[in-house]
Scaffold this motif. Structure first.
Motif, PDB file in Angstrom:
ATOM      1  N   HIS A   1      47.588  25.458  43.799  1.00 13.62           N
ATOM      2  CA  HIS A   1      47.721  26.461  44.861  1.00 13.62           C
ATOM      3  C   HIS A   1      46.327  26.998  45.188  1.00 13.62           C
ATOM      4  N   PRO A   2      45.482  26.180  45.843  1.00 12.33           N
ATOM      5  CA  PRO A   2      44.088  26.569  46.082  1.00 12.33           C
ATOM      6  C   PRO A   2      43.928  27.835  46.917  1.00 12.33           C
ATOM      7  N   TYR A   3      44.932  28.212  47.689  1.00 11.09           N
ATOM      8  CA  TYR A   3      44.847  29.432  48.486  1.00 11.09           C
ATOM      9  C   TYR A   3      44.737  30.664  47.590  1.00 11.09           C
ATOM     10  N   ASN A   4      45.103  30.551  46.297  1.00 15.52           N
ATOM     11  CA  ASN A   4      44.958  31.675  45.368  1.00 15.52           C
ATOM     12  C   ASN A   4      43.492  32.043  45.142  1.00 15.52           C
ATOM     13  N   LYS A   5      42.579  31.149  45.496  1.00 11.06           N
ATOM     14  CA  LYS A   5      41.152  31.441  45.334  1.00 11.06           C
ATOM     15  C   LYS A   5      40.727  32.614  46.212  1.00 11.06           C
ATOM     16  N   ALA A   6      41.521  32.921  47.230  1.00 10.71           N
ATOM     17  CA  ALA A   6      41.214  34.048  48.107  1.00 10.71           C
ATOM     18  C   ALA A   6      41.370  35.387  47.375  1.00 10.71           C
ATOM     19  N   ILE A   7      42.120  35.388  46.275  1.00  7.97           N
ATOM     20  CA  ILE A   7      42.302  36.608  45.483  1.00  7.97           C
ATOM     21  C   ILE A   7      41.091  36.741  44.564  1.00  7.97           C
ATOM     22  N   SER A   8      40.443  37.872  44.612  1.00  7.62           N
ATOM     23  CA  SER A   8      39.214  38.042  43.825  1.00  7.62           C
ATOM     24  C   SER A   8      39.515  37.894  42.332  1.00  7.62           C
ATOM     25  N   ARG A   9      38.515  37.476  41.595  1.00  8.27           N
ATOM     26  CA  ARG A   9      38.656  37.281  40.148  1.00  8.27           C
ATOM     27  C   ARG A   9      39.154  38.565  39.479  1.00  8.27           C
ATOM     28  N   GLN A  10      38.685  39.720  39.918  1.00  4.81           N
ATOM     29  CA  GLN A  10      39.096  41.005  39.355  1.00  4.81           C
ATOM     30  C   GLN A  10      40.585  41.265  39.620  1.00  4.81           C
ATOM     31  N   ASP A  11      41.050  40.941  40.823  1.00  2.98           N
ATOM     32  CA  ASP A  11      42.440  41.205  41.188  1.00  2.98           C
ATOM     33  C   ASP A  11      43.421  40.210  40.580  1.00  2.98           C
ATOM     34  N   ARG A  12      42.940  39.084  40.110  1.00  3.57           N
ATOM     35  CA  ARG A  12      43.827  38.066  39.544  1.00  3.57           C
ATOM     36  C   ARG A  12      44.546  38.555  38.290  1.00  3.57           C
ATOM     37  N   LYS A  13      44.006  39.551  37.597  1.00  5.54           N
ATOM     38  CA  LYS A  13      44.655  40.038  36.375  1.00  5.54           C
ATOM     39  C   LYS A  13      46.033  40.633  36.674  1.00  5.54           C
ATOM     40  N   ASN A  14      46.253  41.119  37.902  1.00  5.26           N
ATOM     41  CA  ASN A  14      47.561  41.649  38.289  1.00  5.26           C
ATOM     42  C   ASN A  14      48.578  40.545  38.559  1.00  5.26           C
ATOM     43  N   SER A  15      48.088  39.298  38.624  1.00  6.60           N
ATOM     44  CA  SER A  15      48.958  38.167  38.925  1.00  6.60           C
ATOM     45  C   SER A  15      49.284  37.331  37.690  1.00  6.60           C
ATOM     46  N   ILE A  16      48.948  37.824  36.515  1.00  8.41           N
ATOM     47  CA  ILE A  16      49.284  37.084  35.297  1.00  8.41           C
ATOM     48  C   ILE A  16      50.799  37.042  35.160  1.00  8.41           C
ATOM     49  N   GLN A  17      51.325  35.866  34.919  1.00  7.69           N
ATOM     50  CA  GLN A  17      52.767  35.663  34.772  1.00  7.69           C
ATOM     51  C   GLN A  17      53.153  35.639  33.293  1.00  7.69           C
ATOM     52  N   LEU A  18      54.226  36.300  32.953  1.00  7.55           N
ATOM     53  CA  LEU A  18      54.807  36.210  31.616  1.00  7.55           C
ATOM     54  C   LEU A  18      56.065  35.381  31.751  1.00  7.55           C
ATOM     55  N   ARG A  19      56.057  34.202  31.139  1.00  6.32           N
ATOM     56  CA  ARG A  19      57.132  33.248  31.357  1.00  6.32           C
ATOM     57  C   ARG A  19      57.619  32.661  30.040  1.00  6.32           C
ATOM     58  N   VAL A  20      58.937  32.484  29.941  1.00  3.46           N
ATOM     59  CA  VAL A  20      59.549  31.763  28.832  1.00  3.46           C
ATOM     60  C   VAL A  20      60.032  30.442  29.409  1.00  3.46           C
ATOM     61  N   TRP A  21      59.490  29.336  28.891  1.00  2.00           N
ATOM     62  CA  TRP A  21      59.840  28.016  29.397  1.00  2.00           C
ATOM     63  C   TRP A  21      61.220  27.591  28.907  1.00  2.00           C
TER      64      TRP A  21
ATOM     65  N   ALA B   1      59.085  37.769  33.276  1.00  2.00           N
ATOM     66  CA  ALA B   1      59.099  39.221  33.106  1.00  2.00           C
ATOM     67  C   ALA B   1      57.947  39.762  33.926  1.00  2.00           C
ATOM     68  N   GLN B   2      58.264  40.580  34.893  1.00  2.00           N
ATOM     69  CA  GLN B   2      57.227  41.173  35.727  1.00  2.00           C
ATOM     70  C   GLN B   2      57.160  42.659  35.397  1.00  2.00           C
ATOM     71  N   HIS B   3      56.061  43.046  34.767  1.00  2.00           N
ATOM     72  CA  HIS B   3      55.863  44.433  34.361  1.00  2.00           C
ATOM     73  C   HIS B   3      55.410  45.283  35.532  1.00  2.00           C
ATOM     74  N   PRO B   4      55.595  46.601  35.441  1.00  2.39           N
ATOM     75  CA  PRO B   4      55.099  47.481  36.492  1.00  2.39           C
ATOM     76  C   PRO B   4      53.614  47.228  36.743  1.00  2.39           C
TER      77      PRO B   4
ATOM     78  N   THR C   1      63.705  37.975  35.559  1.00  2.00           N
ATOM     79  CA  THR C   1      64.309  37.053  36.509  1.00  2.00           C
ATOM     80  C   THR C   1      64.432  35.674  35.890  1.00  2.00           C
ATOM     81  N   LEU C   2      65.554  35.041  36.131  1.00  2.00           N
ATOM     82  CA  LEU C   2      65.793  33.675  35.706  1.00  2.00           C
ATOM     83  C   LEU C   2      65.621  32.781  36.929  1.00  2.00           C
ATOM     84  N   LEU C   3      64.790  31.753  36.792  1.00  2.00           N
ATOM     85  CA  LEU C   3      64.606  30.773  37.859  1.00  2.00           C
ATOM     86  C   LEU C   3      65.206  29.459  37.386  1.00  2.00           C
ATOM     87  N   VAL C   4      66.165  28.955  38.131  1.00  2.00           N
ATOM     88  CA  VAL C   4      66.821  27.697  37.774  1.00  2.00           C
ATOM     89  C   VAL C   4      66.566  26.706  38.903  1.00  2.00           C
TER      90      VAL C   4
END
Length: 181
Positions: free
Chosen positions: A35-55, A83-86, A163-166
């Motif tokens: 998803h190369p378009y994510n490069k538009a998000i600054s390195r500092q702001d990327r920390k808010n986009s960390i995903q917590l996922r159970v495979w 899990a998306q935290h506040p 959220t469960l993604l199936v």
């Protein structure tokens, strides 16, 4: 199914307490390769986009049993829990299904995604598809949406959104869709 941005399929009350399950989370950073378009998000702001996922392979048996209760057949789907935290967000993206298409030996067009919140909506939580902002869901609601559309999520509230993604083979979801409640 209609061509709505997000479509309600059915509700099956959640049969477990998410807070009492042992969940093995993986912390994922933004995918800049697929998803190369994510490069538009600054390195500092990327920390808010960390995903917590159970495979899928780490999902507790209670969740796997729940998925089957919804109507999915073993071997015809792959699931994961987020899990998306506040304060966290899932950035604007489109799903490509490259990994699952290869796993199931199908084209991405033969797959369908279901979005199942495991907790009731809480003020400040939003799921968006294109220009539709979706709120007020109930735990156990099962939705589908055209995942080649741009979609995103924000948790500006005070509680964790689970959220469960199936993702399933389209030709194998009759028990899920035909058994609408």
């Amino acid at each position: 199914m209609s061509n709505k941005m997000i479509e309600f399929v059915k509700n099956l009350p959640v049969s477990f307490d998410i807070d009492n399950l042992e969940l093995k989370f993986n912390e994922l950073e933004l995918d800049l390769k697929n998803h190369p378009y994510n490069k538009a998000i600054s390195r500092q702001d990327r920390k808010n986009s960390i995903q917590l996922r159970v495979w899928h392979e780490d999902l507790p048996i209670e969740i796997l049993n729940y998925i089957e209760e919804i109507g999915f057949n073993v071997g015809t789907y792959n699931a994961n829990l987020t899990a998306q935290h506040p304060g966290q967000m899932t950035s604007l993206h489109r799903d490509k299904y490259l990994y699952l298409a290869k796993e199931f030996d199908v084209t991405p067009e033969e797959l369908i995604r279901f979005w199942i919140p495991l907790t009731d909506w809480d003020r400040g939580q939003i799921f968006g598809v294109e220009d539709v902002c979706f709120t007020k869901w109930e735990s156990g609601n099962c939705y589908t949406f055209d995942s080649d559309k741009w979609h995103w999520a924000v948790n500006a509230g005070y509680s964790i959104r689970y959220t469960l993604l199936v993702t399933a083979l389209k030709n194998n979801v009759g028990n899920v869709i035909d058994g609408k409640s």
